[in-house]
Write an enzyme that holds these catalytic residues in place. Structure first.
Site, short mmCIF file in Angstrom:
data_model
loop_
_atom_site.label_atom_id
_atom_site.label_comp_id
_atom_site.label_asym_id
_atom_site.label_seq_id
_atom_site.Cartn_x
_atom_site.Cartn_y
_atom_site.Cartn_z
N GLU A 224 0.39 -1.73 0.27
CA GLU A 224 -0.14 -0.11 -0.01
C GLU A 224 0.96 1.38 0.02
OE1 GLU A 224 -3.99 -2.00 2.43
OE2 GLU A 224 -2.42 -0.02 3.14
N GLU A 353 -4.63 -8.51 -0.47
CA GLU A 353 -5.52 -8.60 1.39
C GLU A 353 -7.59 -8.31 0.36
OE1 GLU A 353 -4.47 -5.25 3.73
OE2 GLU A 353 -2.34 -5.90 3.79
#
Length: 426
Positions: A224, A353
């Site tokens: 991220e 995720e």
């Protein structure tokens, strides 16, 4: 493995990223109008992207395993369904081995990993934060931390699982000047220091994980990566200059990490590597600004995205508790877009995720998981469940309730959910 084999990488990084200059020099005295001379100030040296870590203290892989040169598409399809060792090795609560439990999770054991494998989980993503375990002066990762990571990786591979190993909470928290050794930040201001940090980190990871690991070990460049401390931290705006700058810089970071891994030789010359866009969001990956790296190893790159989608159902508190046809259509559209841009172009996708928080709506979550996994398998993707251990709900506060696997008893808090995931892969 000698450090000298990485020297060509340093030279390449210098040329590619224009991060180095000639050594500082003093100009010859210049004549003034009255015949006297003056000395021009020395030109300051531009910081370099270079290897600084202590090689003698670095952990080195001494194993030997044959690497089966399967395609990225075949490998991702074989990974099937996965689980994240969340809030554990990625915790940033200290610089010792005790940080593994700093966020409330128990110390990882072989029994935990064995229990996951017995449940039908084929892939484990091991998020790891490194900056807190690195010497800030020379970027050397502590040997005890690297060896602990290796121990957990080895347990999973012994169970014939695929392992995704990454660089997790190492994105610096503000866009201001990045101190040496504190990770990376995706903007031009911090590009040189970020690249130095990434180069030193991934050189050490590549030393510790190489010929002893076959295609079951997969590297993920970053987790991220985003503009922390700004209004665009979780939102990519193609019209915003800071977003365009971040996207361009991130493309270069991904390229640098890929080049670093390849330069380490051995099995890493053909290791599968996952690369994310900003925030690891599908929207950022699908934007024209995101570019996959070039790679000398054919068919070894994978796109990394995270999907807590639709947000109102999967993550928002209180949000929506019922999984509707509208939610299903939104998921289907995103998966189709990922297929069109990446999979059809030869880049398989791993959803590193995913998950839906506990809103005391197990029946609706079963529907979500069934839909989500069926969509991933339709396109040959793999999805990894995010698990931070927090599952109990108080009132109507559902924030971050992503607990699924009881790591003490090797059972599942919601057996219906894991059963739905495994069944959807068939």
């Amino acid at each position: 493995m000698k450090l000298s084999r990485f020297i060509p990488l340093v030279v390449a990084a210098t040329l590619l990223f224009s991060c180095a200059s000639k050594p500082a020099e003093t100009k010859k005295p210049a004549s003034t109008s009255n015949g006297t001379t003056k000395t021009e100030p020395a030109v300051p040296e531009v910081p370099k992207v270079e290897l600084l870590f202590n090689e003698s203290a670095a952990v080195k892989d001494t194993g030997s395993k044959a690497f089966n040169c399967t395609s990225a598409k075949e490998t991702v399809n074989n990974m099937t369904v996965g689980w994240n060792l969340g809030n554990t090795m990625d915790a940033i609560g200290g610089s010792s081995l005790y940080s593994e439990t700093a966020w409330g999770q128990p110390k990882t054991t072989k029994a935990m990993i064995d229990g996951l494998a017995a449940s039908g989980i084929k892939t484990i993503r091991i998020p790891v934060s490194w900056a807190a375990h690195m010497d800030k002066k020379n970027y050397t990762v502590k040997a005890d931390w690297m060896n602990r990571v290796k121990e957990i990786v080895d347990w999973a591979i012994e169970d014939d699982m695929y392992v995704i190993l990454n660089c997790h909470h190492d994105n610096y928290g503000t866009p201001n000047k990045l101190p040496a050794g504190f990770g990376y930040y995706p903007n031009s201001k911090n590009k040189i220091e970020s690249e130095r940090w990434l180069l030193n980190l991934w050189t050490q990871i590549s030393l510790a994980f190489n010929n002893g690991y076959d295609e079951h070990l997969i590297f993920e460049t970053m987790n991220e990566p985003r503009l922390c401390g700004t209004g665009h931290e979780w939102w990519f705006d193609a019209n915003a200059e800071e977003c365009r700058d971040a996207a361009n810089v991130l493309n270069e970071y991904n390229q640098l990490v890929v080049d670093t891994i390849r330069a380490s030789g051995g099995n890493n010359e053909k290791r599968f590597i996952m690369c994310p866009g900003l925030q690891a969001s599908p929207d950022s990956a699908l934007a024209s600004a995101f570019k996959m790296p070039t790679d000398n190893a054919p068919d070894k790159l994978i796109v990394s995205v995270h999907m807590y989608s639709p947000y109102t159902f999967a993550m928002q508190s209180p949000g929506e508790k019922t999984f509707t046809s509208r939610h299903q259509a939104e998921l289907a559209k995103t998966f189709k877009n990922l297929d069109t841009k990446f999979i059809q172009a030869g880049y398989p996708v791993v959803v590193g995720e995913m998950g839906a928080v506990n809103k005391k709506n197990t029946e609706e979550r079963v529907k979500w998981f069934d839909c989500f996994i069926r969509q991933t398998r339709k396109y040959g993707m793999t999805a990894c469940l995010w698990d931070n251990g927090a599952w109990e709900v108080s009132g109507d506060d559902y924030n971050e309730k992503f607990g699924f696997y009881n790591r003490n008893t090797q059972t599942w808090y919601f057996p219906e959910l894991i059963e739905a995931m495994i069944e959807a892969t068939k």
